[in-house]
Design a protein around this motif. Sequence first.
Motif, PDB file in Angstrom:
ATOM      1  N   ASP A   6     -11.077 -17.086   3.408  1.00 36.33           N
ATOM      2  CA  ASP A   6     -10.255 -16.476   4.239  1.00 36.33           C
ATOM      3  C   ASP A   6     -10.843 -16.719   5.930  1.00 36.33           C
ATOM      4  OD1 ASP A   6      -8.674 -14.591   5.893  1.00 36.33           O
ATOM      5  OD2 ASP A   6     -10.233 -13.179   4.863  1.00 36.33           O
ATOM      6  N   LYS A  11     -14.684 -15.756   5.602  1.00 33.64           N
ATOM      7  CA  LYS A  11     -15.459 -15.288   5.195  1.00 33.64           C
ATOM      8  C   LYS A  11     -15.214 -16.149   3.832  1.00 33.64           C
ATOM      9  CE  LYS A  11     -13.480 -12.939   6.752  1.00 33.64           C
ATOM     10  NZ  LYS A  11     -12.580 -11.963   7.715  1.00 33.64           N
ATOM     11  N   GLU A  35      -2.286 -14.924   4.489  1.00 33.55           N
ATOM     12  CA  GLU A  35      -3.209 -14.130   3.963  1.00 33.55           C
ATOM     13  C   GLU A  35      -2.604 -12.939   3.679  1.00 33.55           C
ATOM     14  OE1 GLU A  35      -4.483 -13.388   8.526  1.00 33.55           O
ATOM     15  OE2 GLU A  35      -5.300 -11.829   7.317  1.00 33.55           O
ATOM     16  N   ASN A  91      -6.947  -3.456   6.331  1.00 37.38           N
ATOM     17  CA  ASN A  91      -7.553  -4.280   6.752  1.00 37.38           C
ATOM     18  C   ASN A  91      -8.031  -3.384   8.014  1.00 37.38           C
ATOM     19  OD1 ASN A  91      -8.637  -6.279   6.297  1.00 37.38           O
ATOM     20  ND2 ASN A  91      -6.713  -7.869   6.174  1.00 37.38           N
TER      21      ASN A  91
HETATM   22 MG    MG Z   1      -9.157 -11.212   8.351  1.00 38.59          MG
END
Ligand code: MG
Length: 266
Positions: free
Chosen positions: A6, A13, A70, A96
């Motif tokens: 990600d 990540k 995403e 998030n």
């Molecule tokens: Mg993000």
Amino acid sequence: MIVGIDAGGTLIKVAYTEKGVLQFVKYPVAEIEKVAAWVNGLDNSKVCVTGGKSGVLLSLLDKKAKEMVEFEATHHGVQFLLDRMKREEKEYLVTNVGTGTSIHCIQSNEQVRLGGSGVGGGTLIGLSRLLTGVTDFEEIVELAGSGSRDRVDLKVKHIYEGKEPPIPGELTASNFGNHLFTACGELTKEELLAAVVGLVGETVSTVSVQAAKQCDVDIIIYIGSSFIHNPLLKEVVESYTILRGATPLFLENGEFSGAVGAMSEI
Ligand code: MG
Ligand code: ATP
């Protein structure tokens, strides 16, 4: 090896399995070439990328990789990490708190993005730097942890002097609104940074609780690297979410939701 990546606005990540064990690593986005070189050097790997910088990462890879939206990756990753924590929630909100904040409702195994806020982890770093000159995330959260917001923020109970307020007196009436002109010159870095964390945490939890009411769920799952080593942000978000009438849940390794979800696409 199966690898999910990600690549976000601030941090990349990476999740992968090694001898059957799930591993997590993160890098600053400035090191995207290093991540690409690592992926390029892997034998027999299957890779799936997601996040706003996935296009940049893909352009640096010399092998085929899958791409995933995403929000879908995050949704799958959150479900996986919930299972790992032996939690059985099926209907919940996901907030998030990344560079910015994105809010999603999960119902009937589908995610719908309800909205978001430009106030997020990027705000935490940016405002902190402007107000105090401190640039390092770890230092910001450490200093904030020992600061008091009393001289910076104005609470509802301060406005309703000598009178019972119609809403909880502990709610913040005005972030940074406590007659700063009297104390401004003497405020410490710790006080200012604690107030920045308060502003970000309260904004994020306030919009989340409203969104949760909108889609009629009670549990708000908070993820994103903004919570890493940041007990003060967690505390603000947790208490404010409860104060405003919802149930907060922090996912273990939640910042890797997108990366883990990308792995599931392979
Ligand atoms: Mg993000
Ligand atoms: P977005 O999803 O909005 O594209 P992102 O995926 O990069 O961004 P996250 O990794 O979830 O976002 O969170 C980024 C935030 O995490 C930063 O804005 C900062 O507040 C915080 N953070 C935690 N650790 C670090 C670090 N080592 N360096 C920089 N920021 C960090």
